[in-house]
Design a protein around this motif. Structure first.
Motif, mmCIF file in Angstrom:
data_model
loop_
_atom_site.group_PDB
_atom_site.id
_atom_site.type_symbol
_atom_site.label_atom_id
_atom_site.label_comp_id
_atom_site.label_asym_id
_atom_site.label_seq_id
_atom_site.Cartn_x
_atom_site.Cartn_y
_atom_site.Cartn_z
ATOM 1 N N ARG A 40 -1.187 3.323 9.887
ATOM 2 C CA ARG A 40 -0.872 4.180 8.759
ATOM 3 C C ARG A 40 0.483 3.770 8.208
ATOM 4 O O ARG A 40 1.459 3.708 8.950
ATOM 5 N N ALA A 81 0.833 -1.200 0.000
ATOM 6 C CA ALA A 81 0.000 0.000 0.000
ATOM 7 C C ALA A 81 0.868 1.251 0.000
ATOM 8 O O ALA A 81 1.955 1.268 0.584
ATOM 9 N N HIS A 140 -1.357 5.382 3.610
ATOM 10 C CA HIS A 140 -2.635 4.671 3.556
ATOM 11 C C HIS A 140 -2.844 3.820 4.814
ATOM 12 O O HIS A 140 -1.901 3.483 5.523
ATOM 13 N N PRO A 174 -6.928 8.922 2.371
ATOM 14 C CA PRO A 174 -6.297 8.054 3.375
ATOM 15 C C PRO A 174 -4.814 8.343 3.566
ATOM 16 O O PRO A 174 -4.251 7.997 4.600
ATOM 17 N N ASP A 175 -4.167 8.987 2.574
ATOM 18 C CA ASP A 175 -2.737 9.238 2.665
ATOM 19 C C ASP A 175 -2.410 10.647 3.143
ATOM 20 O O ASP A 175 -1.239 11.020 3.223
#
Length: 217
Positions: free
Chosen positions: A46, A30, A34, A158-159
């Motif tokens: 994370r 990922a 993310h 999400p990042d």
């Protein structure tokens, strides 16, 4: 940020679970930033943004700081605190209470969708001055920045996390013309906006639509 210590998004990485009671190694493809659930305990982690220390360039490990496993350098002791960025926006309304929105240009994120003109605060910049600068760059207008209208946490990416501050504003000069990341600007009723980029802008517009002073110039 310097690329020599940032983790390339396509590179697989292994890191320990942020739950100090677990600490299991998580390997993932990922992208950095993310969210990834630990297969052992289910804790949402994370994916680390950094592989190397920004101070001495040694590889980063993880250690418990304040009850949370954080990226930390074993060589020099530097701890990476991955805090949110600060976004600023100015809300301008016309005599009918409509709000000035901008359409994201081709090549920009969320191209073709609309937002309250906004941007990120620069290092060393006063928050109100940053709001004025971003608004001028995107709309061509000079504004007087007024009271804080709203503060929200942006979690749609999400990042990337940001705390957004929306100010009321009054136009003092300039000429309305889309610029920077925008290719169009126009006024819309707060209760009937076009397709919006950001969920938090929808919250701000709903707040404006519910106000009794809907026609604030």
């Amino acid at each position: 940020m310097p690329v020599w210590y940032h983790r390339a998004v396509e590179q697989p990485t292994t890191f320990p679970c942020a739950n100090p009671a677990c600490g299991r190694a998580i390997r993932t493809d990922a992208p950095a930033g993310h969210a990834v659930a630990c297969p052992a305990c289910g804790t949402v982690n994370r994916v680390p943004l950094y592989r190397f220390c920004p101070r001495c360039a040694a590889p980063l490990g993880r250690r418990d700081v304040g009850g949370r496993l954080r990226p930390a350098c074993e060589a020099c002791g530097f701890v990476v605190y991955e805090g949110p960025e600060v976004g600023v926006a100015v809300v301008i309304r016309d005599g009918d209470g409509r709000v000035l929105l901008g359409r994201r240009a081709p090549g920009a994120s969320y191209a073709g969708r609309w937002c309250i003109p906004c941007g990120y605060l620069e290092w060393g910049e006063d928050v109100q001055e940053g709001a004025r600068r971003e608004f001028r760059e995107e709309t061509g207008l000079e504004v007087e920045v007024g009271a804080v209208l709203a503060v929200h946490t942006n979690v749609h990416r999400p990042d990337r996390r940001a705390v957004g501050i929306w100010f009321e504003g009054r136009v003092t000069g300039g000429r309305l013309q889309a610029g920077d990341d925008l290719d169009a600007v126009d006024f819309f009723p707060p209760d009937a906006p076009p397709d919006l980029c950001f969920p938090t802008d929808r919250l701000v517009l709903a707040q404006l639509a519910a106000r009794p002073d809907a026609a604030a110039g």
